[in-house]
Design an enzyme around this catalytic site. Structure first.
Site, PDB file in Angstrom:
ATOM      1  CG  HIS A  54      13.264 -58.814  48.911  1.00 55.35           C
ATOM      2  ND1 HIS A  54      12.163 -59.137  49.654  1.00 55.35           N
ATOM      3  CD2 HIS A  54      13.086 -59.398  47.695  1.00 55.35           C
ATOM      4  CE1 HIS A  54      11.350 -59.906  48.935  1.00 55.35           C
ATOM      5  NE2 HIS A  54      11.889 -60.071  47.743  1.00 55.35           N
ATOM      6  CG  HIS A 214       8.054 -62.567  47.740  1.00 60.77           C
ATOM      7  ND1 HIS A 214       8.679 -63.796  47.889  1.00 60.77           N
ATOM      8  CD2 HIS A 214       8.905 -61.791  47.051  1.00 60.77           C
ATOM      9  CE1 HIS A 214       9.859 -63.743  47.298  1.00 60.77           C
ATOM     10  NE2 HIS A 214      10.020 -62.545  46.783  1.00 60.77           N
TER      11      HIS A 214
END
Lengths: 326, 326
Positions: A54, A214
């Site tokens: 991320h 995700h």
């Protein structure tokens, strides 16, 4: 799969080695990223963490005015309690430590366990759950935590830097989360190095509305549409949950593979939508801040500002991923 | 093709509208991006420009300490002389204007024509040609200009901010270019909105060594390799042209579609290569700065620093794409 890595197994450590080499302001030890300057006596310490993939979240937000330490897990995998314990004990300057936790079941469990095991440190926690897309998801009970994490880290970090006590810093972190909402849209899947193929299949003519960071499923699939239409979907979802009013901090965030030019196209539409509701964009961010590897797409996060939040947002920050005013 | 745009025709203007909405420090008029604060009397003005699709270059580098104006062309297409003339005349504070031009034939011609037509403004130019990959290319006679453009804009911009005269600012810009070298590698093609399909075909098992920022061919194709091996190819090419010595400013730049995590993996390898040559990375940048739409891949740009260049690099800068110290 085409990735700029040495191996799937070494990717997280190799990236951390690169962060350490690029940023003398950081120190990396045992999969924890610290400020090289160490804890400051009397300042509340801020620790966050979560799966890797991320970036710049979270390690890129370690530094003056934001986090004291970040705990990166494997890609899209929670950090283990030992990382969090080490980080928490190391950054405590005697005023206690705030854990900033995105609402994913693994993160929640491991941060809770670590907090219990840090017997000599006063620990408070804030759960970030800003994503209005879905109630419950692949890795989450309740709402997922996404873009508002950056807002929480920045604003609570500024308050901690001013010397506020743990109770106040934790209260502000919770308030920022309550004032914030997000919604994301994927144009393509991401591909994790370990899997070597896209996490999900998305036809060339479709987008995923309400995507998780995700690659978790969102609300629905829809035909690929214009930036204006996609921005409206995101903003309708946010506005339906927390009406757009007053002064707003607005982030149009890229998922990692979308060019900045397209994010600006989306920002223009988001900004026009907000104008249409009679609210005001008074602070903004456009760029890749809370990403999902190579996914193409974007998310919008808004936060209702007041004078205090605006002041803390504007306060100096000096991290690899966010830097101004100092 | 999946793009976050309203239409191929409106993409550039829509993105500029987003920049204007996101950054009150900028003013956009007739396809030129200015500092909203206007020209400063006695300061040399800096104007750059080039095709769109490389964001944040150039418009994202308009602001204190860098450019006074940027002229974005259509995607991968030179700005027209009228844009450059308007920008040059608008930013002249009486001390003249420096044109920072990447070495592409269209850019060179249009900036030259504009300079000739700006009869009332003293104009100097610097040609950036740092890319060691190929001599002559699809749109270029001689070497292409790529990542060093950012270094030139930052360092010459800082000197202009100090009040140096045009001759000195132009000299410094040329010196930064002479001290800088770049090399890029593509893992995938980019796709322009107008074409709607990848600019070139690159098999899943291959990379393009020495790629240009518009997808122009490089030196050769090679099998997909590890980040270490790819970094070595780039650094060998740079070192073979300008030996790595002393203090270096090093940028590992993403081409737009490569996640930040992978850029840090590449930076670790670049940094180790430089250590192995006995040189030092004393300043660095890791991120997407000089992009090629959604291309996956990276480029490395190095600049040999001295004390003056280091001081000017460190000087305050406040632009959407680069910001520190103020």
């Amino acid at each position: 799969m085409k990735k700029l890595i040495n191996s799937a197994e070494s990717a997280v450590d190799d990236a951390l080695a690169g962060m350490a080499a690029a940023h003398p302001s950081l120190r990396v030890r045992d999969r924890v990223v610290y400020r090289a300057s160490g804890p400051r006596a009397g300042k509340v310490g801020l620790v966050s963490g979560g799966g890797s993939g991320h970036e710049p979240l979270h390690a890129g937000f370690v530094g003056y005015g934001m986090l004291d330490a970040a705990c990166p897990g494997e890609i899209f995998t929670s950090p283990v309690p030992d990382q969090i314990i080490n980080a928490t004990e190391a950054v405590d300057g005697g005023a206690g430590v705030l854990h900033i936790v995105k609402n994913y079941t693994g993160d929640v469990l491991n941060f809770e366990m670590a907090a219990e095991l840090c017997e000599d440190v006063q620990v408070a926690g804030v759960l970030v759950n800003d994503d209005v897309a879905v109630q419950d998801s692949l890795y989450t009970a309740g709402r997922r935590g996404t873009g508002a994490t950056l807002f929480v880290e920045k604003i609570a970090g500024a308050l901690a830097e001013e010397g506020a006590p743990l109770r106040e810093v934790a209260g502000m972190a919770a308030e920022v989360n309550e004032r914030s909402r997000s919604f994301g849209i994927a144009l393509t899947s991401c591909t994790t190095p370990a899997a070597g193929k896209p996490t999900f299949d998305l036809p060339d003519t479709q987008v995923e509305l309400g995507i998780g960071i995700h690659g978790e499923p969102g609300r629905s699939r829809a035909p690929l549409a214009s930036a204006r239409e996609l921005a409206e979907v995101a903003m309708d979802a946010i506005h339906g949950d927390l009406p757009l009013e007053g002064d707003l901090l607005v982030m149009v965030n890229g998922m990692g593979g979308t060019p900045l030019m397209e994010l600006y196209v989306a920002f223009a539409e988001v900004s026009a939508f907000i104008d249409g509701k009679g609210a005001r964009v008074t602070r903004s961010l456009v760029g890749n801040y809370v990403t999902s590897l190579d996914m193409q797409g974007f998310s919008v996060t808004i936060c209702r500002l007041d004078d205090t939040l605006t002041r803390l947002w504007d306060a100096p920050v000096e991290t690899p991923g966010l830097r101004w005013g100092r």
